[in-house]
Write a protein that holds these residues in place. Structure first.
Motif, PDB file in Angstrom:
ATOM      1  N   SER A 138      -8.458  -9.394  -7.709  1.00 29.34           N
ATOM      2  CA  SER A 138      -7.341 -10.325  -7.777  1.00 29.34           C
ATOM      3  C   SER A 138      -7.852 -11.731  -8.071  1.00 29.34           C
ATOM      4  O   SER A 138      -9.029 -12.044  -7.871  1.00 29.34           O
ATOM      5  CB  SER A 138      -6.576 -10.318  -6.450  1.00 29.34           C
ATOM      6  OG  SER A 138      -5.573 -11.314  -6.440  1.00 29.34           O
ATOM      7  N   ASN A 188       5.982 -19.212  -4.086  1.00 32.71           N
ATOM      8  CA  ASN A 188       5.999 -18.653  -5.428  1.00 32.71           C
ATOM      9  C   ASN A 188       4.754 -17.791  -5.628  1.00 32.71           C
ATOM     10  O   ASN A 188       3.632 -18.248  -5.401  1.00 32.71           O
ATOM     11  CB  ASN A 188       6.027 -19.781  -6.471  1.00 32.71           C
ATOM     12  CG  ASN A 188       5.884 -19.266  -7.881  1.00 32.71           C
ATOM     13  OD1 ASN A 188       4.825 -19.398  -8.483  1.00 32.71           O
ATOM     14  ND2 ASN A 188       6.948 -18.667  -8.419  1.00 32.71           N
ATOM     15  N   HIS A 189       4.951 -16.514  -6.023  1.00 35.24           N
ATOM     16  CA  HIS A 189       3.852 -15.575  -6.224  1.00 35.24           C
ATOM     17  C   HIS A 189       3.652 -15.334  -7.716  1.00 35.24           C
ATOM     18  O   HIS A 189       4.598 -15.019  -8.448  1.00 35.24           O
ATOM     19  CB  HIS A 189       4.135 -14.262  -5.497  1.00 35.24           C
ATOM     20  CG  HIS A 189       4.244 -14.418  -4.017  1.00 35.24           C
ATOM     21  ND1 HIS A 189       3.164 -14.368  -3.167  1.00 35.24           N
ATOM     22  CD2 HIS A 189       5.330 -14.651  -3.218  1.00 35.24           C
ATOM     23  CE1 HIS A 189       3.560 -14.545  -1.925  1.00 35.24           C
ATOM     24  NE2 HIS A 189       4.873 -14.730  -1.920  1.00 35.24           N
ATOM     25  N   SER A 220       2.130 -12.916  -9.254  1.00 33.53           N
ATOM     26  CA  SER A 220       2.169 -11.521  -9.711  1.00 33.53           C
ATOM     27  C   SER A 220       3.517 -11.141 -10.307  1.00 33.53           C
ATOM     28  O   SER A 220       3.598 -10.437 -11.318  1.00 33.53           O
ATOM     29  CB  SER A 220       1.819 -10.572  -8.564  1.00 33.53           C
ATOM     30  OG  SER A 220       2.732 -10.742  -7.492  1.00 33.53           O
ATOM     31  N   ASP A 221       4.605 -11.578  -9.683  1.00 33.38           N
ATOM     32  CA  ASP A 221       5.934 -11.242 -10.198  1.00 33.38           C
ATOM     33  C   ASP A 221       6.764 -12.483 -10.512  1.00 33.38           C
ATOM     34  O   ASP A 221       7.938 -12.377 -10.862  1.00 33.38           O
ATOM     35  CB  ASP A 221       6.685 -10.360  -9.191  1.00 33.38           C
ATOM     36  CG  ASP A 221       6.694 -10.967  -7.788  1.00 33.38           C
ATOM     37  OD1 ASP A 221       6.294 -12.137  -7.651  1.00 33.38           O
ATOM     38  OD2 ASP A 221       7.086 -10.259  -6.844  1.00 33.38           O
ATOM     39  N   ASN A 222       6.149 -13.648 -10.358  1.00 27.66           N
ATOM     40  CA  ASN A 222       6.805 -14.922 -10.688  1.00 27.66           C
ATOM     41  C   ASN A 222       8.139 -15.085  -9.953  1.00 27.66           C
ATOM     42  O   ASN A 222       9.119 -15.602 -10.507  1.00 27.66           O
ATOM     43  CB  ASN A 222       7.013 -15.054 -12.199  1.00 27.66           C
ATOM     44  CG  ASN A 222       7.251 -16.504 -12.612  1.00 27.66           C
ATOM     45  OD1 ASN A 222       6.754 -17.419 -11.971  1.00 27.66           O
ATOM     46  ND2 ASN A 222       8.032 -16.701 -13.672  1.00 27.66           N
ATOM     47  N   THR A 223       8.185 -14.635  -8.719  1.00 25.76           N
ATOM     48  CA  THR A 223       9.387 -14.790  -7.906  1.00 25.76           C
ATOM     49  C   THR A 223       9.196 -15.923  -6.909  1.00 25.76           C
ATOM     50  O   THR A 223       8.075 -16.256  -6.522  1.00 25.76           O
ATOM     51  CB  THR A 223       9.709 -13.495  -7.140  1.00 25.76           C
ATOM     52  OG1 THR A 223       8.599 -13.167  -6.281  1.00 25.76           O
ATOM     53  CG2 THR A 223       9.973 -12.356  -8.100  1.00 25.76           C
ATOM     54  N   THR A 231      -3.192 -16.626  -5.407  1.00 26.37           N
ATOM     55  CA  THR A 231      -2.121 -15.696  -5.795  1.00 26.37           C
ATOM     56  C   THR A 231      -0.749 -16.357  -5.849  1.00 26.37           C
ATOM     57  O   THR A 231       0.222 -15.712  -6.241  1.00 26.37           O
ATOM     58  CB  THR A 231      -2.070 -14.523  -4.807  1.00 26.37           C
ATOM     59  OG1 THR A 231      -1.782 -15.018  -3.491  1.00 26.37           O
ATOM     60  CG2 THR A 231      -3.397 -13.778  -4.785  1.00 26.37           C
TER      61      THR A 231
END
Length: 290
Positions: free
Chosen positions: A170, A204-205, A207-210, A174
């Motif tokens: 990773s 805000n993450h 990996s999924d841009n959420t 993140t």
């Protein structure tokens, strides 16, 4: 008859002297405690520096620095906690360093760790990790000695980190966490303290841009024991996430070990126990002379 009368009066007189002496001793002790409280408040507030009001600081969701911080103040914190969740136990640890580079401005660096273990009958648990690297600032924009009131705004930024098991696969960072907040504190008389700490938390993450949003509303009440720097109190940690509302009540106490070392003990009692049961937290506070 006369002898008996004098014996009774002698007994009453001795008893009266003892009662008066006891009352005077209690009053002297109370006066000594009031004097100690006054001297401690004077020590914090009465220096020939910028005004500052003494407030009790909550132990679980603590402040970045004392409200009305003065240049040169600094503090180390070591925290250890245990949370009994439904499917796993969570062991937490944190290391904080906070300081005031100028009057009324507090800065902080914090490293929070979480270690997870499945409970009996469960096989899965979240991955253990260094949760994030936290950088924070807090500025006290109002200090009213007359009203014993202080107000501050601040901001916490978190660089979110992966689980220990994912360090090789990773990215190092993140996501990001953003947390602006407002603090309002008031002391009532010499011993009662209230404080409100509130603001939104955005995470805000990558990996999924959420982006997730939580609202924190933390209210506190503390009573400083007369004649000491020790206190007992309650934190009401409330969180609103979409339509869900969570609250944990945290009874707590602070005990002074030496002039520079204090210990805070906290118990967590969740109102909603769907995911979490009781928790405990211990905070060691080292505040060197400045």
């Amino acid at each position: 008859m006369i002898t008996k009368f004098f014996k009774i009066n002698k007994f009453v007189l001795v008893l009266l002297v003892l009662v008066i002496g006891s009352s005077e001793a209690q009053e002297n002790a109370a006066q000594k405690k009031r004097l100690t409280d006054s001297l401690y408040i004077q020590e914090v507030e009465g220096k020939k520096e910028r005004p500052k009001v003494l407030h009790a600081e909550p132990l679980y969701i603590d402040l970045i620095r004392d409200l009305g911080a003065r240049k040169g103040e600094k503090e180390w914190n070591l925290g250890l906690g245990l949370t009994d969740n439904i499917t796993h136990d969570e062991y937490t640890a944190l290391l904080e360093y906070e300081w005031a580079p100028i009057d009324r401005l507090g800065l902080e660096v914090e490293l929070p760790f979480s270690i997870y273990y499945p409970t009996a009958g469960n096989t899965n648990a979240p991955g253990s990790n260094l949760n994030s690297i936290k950088l924070a600032a807090q500025y006290t924009f109002l200090v009213s000695e007359k009203k014993k009131l202080s107000m501050a705004f601040g901001y916490i930024h978190e660089f979110l980190l992966p689980d220990f098991n994912n360090y090789n696969s990773s990215t190092l960072i993140t996501g990001n966490g953003y947390n602006p907040f407002l603090v309002i504190a008031k002391r009532w008389g010499q011993n009662f303290h209230t404080l409100l700490y509130t603001g939104p938390q955005f995470s805000n993450h990558f990996s999924d841009n959420t982006t997730q949003t939580n609202w924190q509303i933390n209210s506190n009440i503390h009573y400083m024991i007369p004649g000491t720097r020790n206190f007992i109190g309650l934190e009401f940690n409330k969180e609103i996430n979409n339509a869900d509302f969570y609250m944990t009540i945290r009874p707590q106490m602070r005990v002074v070990i030496t002039d520079y070392l204090l210990v805070g003990i906290v118990t967590g009692i969740p109102i909603n126990r769907e995911n979490q049961r009781f928790s405990s937290f211990l905070r060691l506070i080292y505040e060197p002379s400045h």
